[in-house]
Write an enzyme that holds these catalytic residues in place. Structure first.
Site, PDB file in Angstrom:
ATOM      1  N   ASP A 188       0.833  -1.198   0.000  1.00 53.18           N
ATOM      2  CA  ASP A 188       0.000   0.000   0.000  1.00 53.18           C
ATOM      3  C   ASP A 188       0.868   1.248   0.000  1.00 53.18           C
ATOM      4  OD1 ASP A 188      -1.793   2.046   0.322  1.00 53.18           O
ATOM      5  OD2 ASP A 188      -2.742   1.241   2.130  1.00 53.18           O
ATOM      6  N   HIS A 193       0.369   7.986   3.722  1.00 47.41           N
ATOM      7  CA  HIS A 193       1.170   7.386   4.782  1.00 47.41           C
ATOM      8  C   HIS A 193       2.648   7.752   4.696  1.00 47.41           C
ATOM      9  CE1 HIS A 193      -2.431   5.075   5.538  1.00 47.41           C
ATOM     10  NE2 HIS A 193      -2.430   4.672   4.287  1.00 47.41           N
ATOM     11  N   GLY A 211      -4.049   1.613   8.283  1.00 45.43           N
ATOM     12  CA  GLY A 211      -4.996   0.872   9.115  1.00 45.43           C
ATOM     13  C   GLY A 211      -4.668  -0.607   9.133  1.00 45.43           C
TER      14      GLY A 211
END
Length: 285
Positions: A188, A193, A211
């Protein structure tokens, strides 16, 4: 472009090939913080090729990108956060494999024009050679800026209720300031992030932890507290995300055991904020 309902429910993907080996298995474990103590002989098999084990929640990243892309959903990518995640295991997740992944949209719920939308996706991972199912992933995407599309407001899966009593056990994990930068290498690469400017544009003061990294940390808690670090004992693992974690914070996981069912919630110790609710793991007897 607004969410097109009910057409969104027709979105699915053909089987897509993926594979992983010991490098990806160890990198995932490092990404959720395992191996911080090189003398911890219980965690070492997750980060060392001798007697290697796979953390079960690695199932969420081994086919990263499978299924309909966010661009096909008609949602604002910048306003998207992970809502819920569940993995059900049909067999123990291997440390290396060649698989296929098939994904489809299984639900879309309208919370209101100013309250967002929730979209549910199901992904099935299968052994590419035998066709045997390895795991089924069910996740929800909370599209904060896309409510009011005219879909149903009710009917979404009910969350697991954790016990009201004092937790039977609490375990704590300190995340590293660079944790999101390591974890993102497992798949991801959303700049939310990693890029301070993107995080600020999305309404956060700095980049947040994935998450699914927090999800993996809660699985790590169950492995440590109730499964003797045996991945084969975890039959399913599910959570509902309630608030972001900032890399460098300490995650405290409160756990309750009722037979083979482990309930849990996670909170950031420094801020007193609950970041995972309605957690449930089912263990083999």
């Amino acid at each position: 472009m607004p969410i097109a309902y009910p057409e969104i429910l027709d979105l699915k993907s053909e089987p897509q090939p993926y594979s992983w080996g010991d490098r990806e298995t160890m990198l995932y474990a490092l990404g959720i913080g395992m191996g911080g103590d090189p003398m911890n002989l219980e965690e070492l098999p997750f980060v060392y090729e001798s007697g290697l084990k796979a953390v079960p929640t690695m199932a969420t990243v081994v086919a990263w990108g499978a299924g309909p892309g966010l661009g096909k959903l008609g949602i604002n990518f910048l306003m998207v956060v992970h809502g819920e995640q569940k993995v059900e295991f049909h067999k123990t997740l291997p440390t290396e494999a060649e698989i296929t992944a098939e994904a489809q949209i299984i639900g879309a719920y309208d919370k209101g024009k100013d309250k967002g939308a929730v979209i549910y996706t199901e992904t099935v991972l299968k052994d590419a050679r035998t066709g045997e199912a390895i795991a089924t992933l069910t996740g929800s995407t909370f599209a904060r800026g896309d409510g009011g599309f005219g879909g149903p407001s009710e009917g979404a899966p009910e969350p697991h209720e954790v016990p009201k009593r004092t937790p039977d056990q609490t375990v704590e994990f300190a995340t590293r300031p660079d944790q999101a930068l390591v974890y993102r290498l497992s798949g991801d690469r959303n700049p939310l992030h990693s890029d301070p400017a993107i995080a600020k544009a999305a309404g956060f003061p700095r980049p947040i932890l994935h998450g699914l990294c927090t999800y993996g940390i809660t699985c790590r808690a169950v492995l440590q507290a109730y499964a003797d670090f045996d991945p084969s004992r975890i039959k399913s693992h599910q959570v509902r995300f309630s608030s972001p974690v900032f890399p460098g914070e300490t995650i405290a996981v409160d756990l309750w055991k009722d037979g083979p069912v482990i309930s849990f919630e996670a909170r950031v110790k420094e801020r007193g904020v609950t970041v995972v609710r309605n957690g449930k793991t089912v263990l083999s007897e």
